[in-house]
Design a protein around this motif. Sequence first.
Motif, short mmCIF file in Angstrom:
data_model
loop_
_atom_site.label_atom_id
_atom_site.label_comp_id
_atom_site.label_asym_id
_atom_site.label_seq_id
_atom_site.Cartn_x
_atom_site.Cartn_y
_atom_site.Cartn_z
N ALA A 50 16.87 -37.99 61.14
CA ALA A 50 18.16 -38.24 61.78
C ALA A 50 18.53 -37.13 62.75
O ALA A 50 19.11 -37.37 63.81
CB ALA A 50 19.24 -38.39 60.72
N CYS A 51 18.19 -35.89 62.39
CA CYS A 51 18.57 -34.72 63.19
C CYS A 51 17.66 -34.53 64.39
O CYS A 51 18.12 -34.29 65.51
CB CYS A 51 18.53 -33.47 62.31
SG CYS A 51 18.51 -31.90 63.19
N CYS A 52 16.37 -34.63 64.15
CA CYS A 52 15.38 -34.19 65.15
C CYS A 52 14.50 -35.32 65.68
O CYS A 52 13.70 -35.09 66.60
CB CYS A 52 14.49 -33.10 64.55
SG CYS A 52 15.38 -31.75 63.76
N GLY A 53 14.57 -36.49 65.05
CA GLY A 53 13.72 -37.59 65.48
C GLY A 53 12.26 -37.40 65.14
O GLY A 53 11.38 -38.02 65.76
N VAL A 54 11.99 -36.55 64.15
CA VAL A 54 10.61 -36.22 63.77
C VAL A 54 10.32 -36.83 62.40
O VAL A 54 11.10 -36.68 61.46
CB VAL A 54 10.40 -34.69 63.73
CG1 VAL A 54 9.03 -34.35 63.16
CG2 VAL A 54 10.56 -34.11 65.13
N ASP A 55 9.18 -37.50 62.28
CA ASP A 55 8.75 -38.05 60.99
C ASP A 55 8.09 -36.96 60.15
O ASP A 55 7.27 -36.18 60.66
CB ASP A 55 7.75 -39.19 61.21
CG ASP A 55 8.41 -40.42 61.80
OD1 ASP A 55 9.50 -40.79 61.32
OD2 ASP A 55 7.84 -41.00 62.75
N VAL A 56 8.45 -36.91 58.88
CA VAL A 56 7.87 -35.96 57.93
C VAL A 56 7.16 -36.74 56.84
O VAL A 56 7.75 -37.60 56.18
CB VAL A 56 8.97 -35.06 57.31
CG1 VAL A 56 8.37 -34.15 56.24
CG2 VAL A 56 9.65 -34.23 58.39
#
Length: 398
Positions: A50-56
Amino acid sequence: MSKRVLIIGAGGVSNVVVHKCAMNSEVFGHITLASRTLSKCEAIAKDVKACCGVDVDTRSVNADSVEELVALIDDVQPDIVINVALPYQDLAIMDACIATKVDYLDTANYEHPSLAKFEYKLQWERDAAFKEAGIMGLLGSGFDPGATNIFCAYAQKHYFDEIHTIDILDCNAGDHGYPFATNFNPEINLREVSANGRYWENGEWIETKPMEIMQVWDYPEVGPKDSYLLYHEELESLVKHIKGLQRIRFFMTFGASYLKHMEVLENVGMLGIEPVEHQGQRIIPIEFLKTLLPDPASLGPRTKGKTNIGIVAEGIKDGAKKKIYIYQVKDHEECYAEVKSQGVSYTTGVPAMIGAKLMLEGIWKKEGVWNMEQLDPDPFMEELNKQGLPWQIIELEA
């Protein structure tokens, strides 16, 4: 230069590390987060998306098991493992990195699960194995240890011919509104604070009773605070690596309410680390207390105020006495606005990311096991300013 990182542990510090790695995606191109409790990893991953648009990528692992860790590392194929699990698990994670030939970083040195003692000995003993594997192990890349070690190295490189005395000064002036809570893992925090104090002077260690030595220090942007002498892990490595050192001490601030609560808990045995019988079951008092206390990861939205952590170094430059104060101030609410964590987690997690970044970029690249002050401090100091932990230096009267 996109790299793969495996982060082990899913507490408050881990939340910061994952967010800051995602914010530096040009280096940390693929992030895997693993912990015993998968739901904690998934919650962090959701916030980062939600914050960075990065998948973890999230995984479950028992960090006490070298076998499970090796299998995870073999599957993920990371370029580095960042250990923000419990200090009890340092050795297992280091051994897994040796077996898989992957670089390693942690933020706190090894603690014995059944003994209230932390030391670098068993981690330093793995230096030869790390060299044989052709990998780097970076110890204590948090704030203290971590940034404070770098402050000492920076002072040694740029301001002194010899440093004679160092005081490390750790102030958390945050208010979370609870009668009693700890800002990081309660079990680790309370064991550390309730132990005997210890400092190094003229070549020997001097032991003190808990909270026996106090000084009032006027912290910039915070004000005067009672600061108590503790033993802290970075002292053990700094005495080996700072040239000309005659004395080094560590001080941390505590309010009267915190100290009274801790005194009562210790007097009734709640800080004990040995099992006791309770209604037919064996429990460890401090682990039960941890269950009752607020989760440090939950303090972020409640905490207001600032942290101020730094060093005062005094010594000689060009034959004249010199004294400087290097420090960093961080606002808890600013930390929460950026990464949904309070300042203590933030100031530990950001240096962990920075250390890993410098290793992945090849700026810090040495085989074997290293403490922070053994490396060039300049690039780390530059990154602190860029990554949300700007620092100050002032000269004091020597």
